[in-house]
Design a protein around this motif. Structure first.
Motif, PDB file in Angstrom:
ATOM      1  N   PRO A 119      61.984 -67.222 -28.265  1.00 52.90           N
ATOM      2  CA  PRO A 119      60.905 -67.702 -27.650  1.00 52.90           C
ATOM      3  C   PRO A 119      60.123 -68.920 -28.138  1.00 52.90           C
ATOM      4  CG  PRO A 119      60.313 -65.596 -28.688  1.00 52.90           C
ATOM      5  CD  PRO A 119      61.916 -65.936 -28.857  1.00 52.90           C
ATOM      6  N   LEU A 120      60.263 -69.203 -29.343  1.00 51.75           N
ATOM      7  CA  LEU A 120      59.656 -70.378 -29.795  1.00 51.75           C
ATOM      8  C   LEU A 120      60.291 -71.892 -29.558  1.00 51.75           C
ATOM      9  CD1 LEU A 120      59.027 -69.307 -33.543  1.00 51.75           C
ATOM     10  CD2 LEU A 120      57.307 -69.453 -31.587  1.00 51.75           C
ATOM     11  N   THR A 121      61.679 -71.581 -29.201  1.00 49.39           N
ATOM     12  CA  THR A 121      62.328 -72.778 -29.038  1.00 49.39           C
ATOM     13  C   THR A 121      62.720 -72.897 -27.242  1.00 49.39           C
ATOM     14  OG1 THR A 121      64.652 -72.142 -29.467  1.00 49.39           O
ATOM     15  CG2 THR A 121      63.186 -73.224 -31.216  1.00 49.39           C
ATOM     16  N   GLY A 122      62.812 -71.724 -26.939  1.00 50.41           N
ATOM     17  CA  GLY A 122      63.497 -71.718 -25.596  1.00 50.41           C
ATOM     18  C   GLY A 122      65.203 -71.657 -25.466  1.00 50.41           C
ATOM     19  N   TYR A 123      65.559 -71.674 -26.552  1.00 48.22           N
ATOM     20  CA  TYR A 123      67.143 -71.724 -26.578  1.00 48.22           C
ATOM     21  C   TYR A 123      67.661 -70.645 -27.406  1.00 48.22           C
ATOM     22  CZ  TYR A 123      66.619 -76.786 -25.771  1.00 48.22           C
ATOM     23  OH  TYR A 123      66.442 -77.901 -25.094  1.00 48.22           O
ATOM     24  N   ALA A 124      68.984 -70.532 -27.051  1.00 50.63           N
ATOM     25  CA  ALA A 124      69.616 -69.302 -27.690  1.00 50.63           C
ATOM     26  C   ALA A 124      70.075 -69.990 -29.026  1.00 50.63           C
ATOM     27  CB  ALA A 124      71.130 -68.928 -26.957  1.00 50.63           C
ATOM     28  N   GLU A 125      69.528 -69.023 -30.060  1.00 54.90           N
ATOM     29  CA  GLU A 125      69.649 -69.722 -31.567  1.00 54.90           C
ATOM     30  C   GLU A 125      70.329 -68.701 -32.397  1.00 54.90           C
ATOM     31  OE1 GLU A 125      68.708 -72.570 -32.297  1.00 54.90           O
ATOM     32  OE2 GLU A 125      66.949 -72.978 -31.068  1.00 54.90           O
ATOM     33  N   LEU A 126      70.867 -69.221 -33.189  1.00 52.76           N
ATOM     34  CA  LEU A 126      71.802 -68.399 -34.314  1.00 52.76           C
ATOM     35  C   LEU A 126      71.014 -67.100 -34.911  1.00 52.76           C
ATOM     36  CD1 LEU A 126      74.632 -68.186 -35.720  1.00 52.76           C
ATOM     37  CD2 LEU A 126      73.379 -69.261 -37.585  1.00 52.76           C
ATOM     38  N   SER A 127      71.628 -65.948 -34.653  1.00 50.33           N
ATOM     39  CA  SER A 127      71.252 -64.790 -35.078  1.00 50.33           C
ATOM     40  C   SER A 127      72.301 -63.928 -36.131  1.00 50.33           C
ATOM     41  CB  SER A 127      70.680 -63.484 -34.164  1.00 50.33           C
ATOM     42  OG  SER A 127      69.677 -64.094 -33.088  1.00 50.33           O
TER      43      SER A 127
END
Length: 139
Positions: A119-127
Motif C-alpha cells: 500500500p505504500l508504493t502501490g506496486y506488487a513488491e517482493l515478499s
C-alpha cells in the motif's frame, strides 16, 4: 543455492525465457546475477513511466539483474545502441535476443518469492519467505 547458466538463442524473449527457466528449476525463488548478449529490440519501462518504451535496432545488453518469482519477475536492464547510447530501466516483455544472451541465475531452493501489493508504493513488491530447512539424508 544452485546456479543455472543459460544461453538464450536468437528470437527468444528474455523475460519469457527467464520465467520458464524458473519454472523448470523446481524452485519458487531466484535472482539473475548477471546477463550479457545482444537484442534485436527492447521494451524498457523507464523510471516513473506508466508503460514501456520500444527501442528498435541492434542492442548490446550491458547489464541484467533482478528477482524471479512465480508471481512475476522484476528485471532491470541496460542496453547500448550502435552509437553507444545507453538506456536502462525495467525489462518488459519484448526484449528479443539477436545473437545470444548469456545469463547466470542463482536459484534459492530454501526461499519462496511472492509479489504482494504494497500500500505504500502501490506496486506488487517482493515478499520473501524463508522455507523450513529440508533434512539431509543421513542426518
Amino acid at each position: 543455492m544452485r546456479t543455472l547458466v543459460l544461453r538464450l538463442n536468437p528470437g527468444d524473449d528474455l523475460r519469457a525465457s527467464l520465467d520458464s527457466a524458473l519454472g523448470r528449476s523446481g524452485s519458487d525463488a531466484a535472482f539473475v546475477v548477471s546477463g550479457i548478449g545482444s537484442l534485436s529490440g527492447a521494451s524498457i519501462r523507464f523510471a516513473g513511466a506508466p508503460t514501456p518504451a520500444r527501442i528498435e535496432g541492434d542492442l548490446e545488453i550491458l547489464t541484467l539483474a533482478g528477482s524471479l518469482s512465480p508471481d512475476g519477475s522484476h528485471l532491470h536492464i541496460s542496453v547500448s545502441d550502435a552509437e553507444g547510447r545507453v538506456s536502462g530501466g525495467h525489462a518488459a516483455p519484448g526484449c528479443v535476443v539477436r545473437t545470444t544472451a548469456e545469463i547466470l541465475v542463482a536459484v534459492l531452493p530454501d526461499w519462496r518469492f511472492a509479489r504482494t501489493l504494497d500500500p505504500l508504493t502501490g506496486y506488487a513488491e517482493l515478499s520473501p519467505l524463508s522455507l523450513p530447512a529440508t533434512p539431509r539424508a543421513g542426518s
